[in-house]
Scaffold this active site. Structure first.
Site: not given
Length: 186
Positions: A20, A42, A50
């Protein structure tokens, strides 16, 4: 052998996190549905890792019809019940409701969500030497959050807005020595 330097937040442990970082984070993302996906993820990440969201991202995409703004905006209470029962996503009623409300709000944004968000780009932000130099909130993220909230968006405070700005390339917060710092195009 030369050591590859990456932003410290990757933790150097999870291959998904490293991929990522190397292939997506900080790269420009345009298009209303693509930006909506990032806004939504988000918001779901708020209070979580995350990495948790990355591991569930494909499930989120399936559950939320590829984050098509038009489709999500048309969701009913039956869709909310379906999402709350989906073990593949984060099952948080407030965040699910916010995603649907945000889709409806996105339909009302003149020029589209992508255009609104990209008005807050800051390509001249300072180059961080380390993650300690990376702010959590900036005047730009405060302005973006305020504008989004003005259209009725939820779960888009200044910190979440800044994480969005970093993720989709409005700022380049790769540290100065990061292997991908100069690969991002702004």
């Amino acid at each position: 052998m030369n050591e590859v330097i990456r932003c410290e937040w990757t933790g150097m442990s999870a291959p998904l996190y490293i991929a990522y970082h190397d292939e997506e984070w900080g790269r420009p993302v345009h298009g209303d549905d693509k930006v909506f996906e990032r806004v939504s993820l988000e918001a779901f990440q708020s209070g979580l890792s995350w990495l948790t969201i990355l591991r569930k991202r494909e499930n989120f995409r399936k559950a939320f019809d590829g984050f098509s703004i038009a489709k999500v905006a048309a969701y009913t209470e039956q869709d909310v019940d379906r999402l709350l029962a989906d073990e593949g996503i984060v099952r948080n009623r407030a965040k699910i409701d916010a995603t649907i409300a945000n889709a409806r709000a996105a339909l009302e944004v003149p020029g589209g969500l992508s255009e609104l968000v990209w008005r807050h780009a800051d390509p001249d932000s300072p180059v961080p030497k380390s993650m300690a130099d990376v702010p959590a909130i900036t005047p730009g993220s405060k302005a973006l959050a305020k504008e989004l909230k003005g259209y009725g968006f939820r779960f888009v405070g200044p910190t979440t807005a800044y994480a969005l700005m970093q993720a989709i390339g409005l700022v380049n917060d790769h540290i100065a020595d990061c292997v991908t710092r100069n690969l991002t195009v702004h």
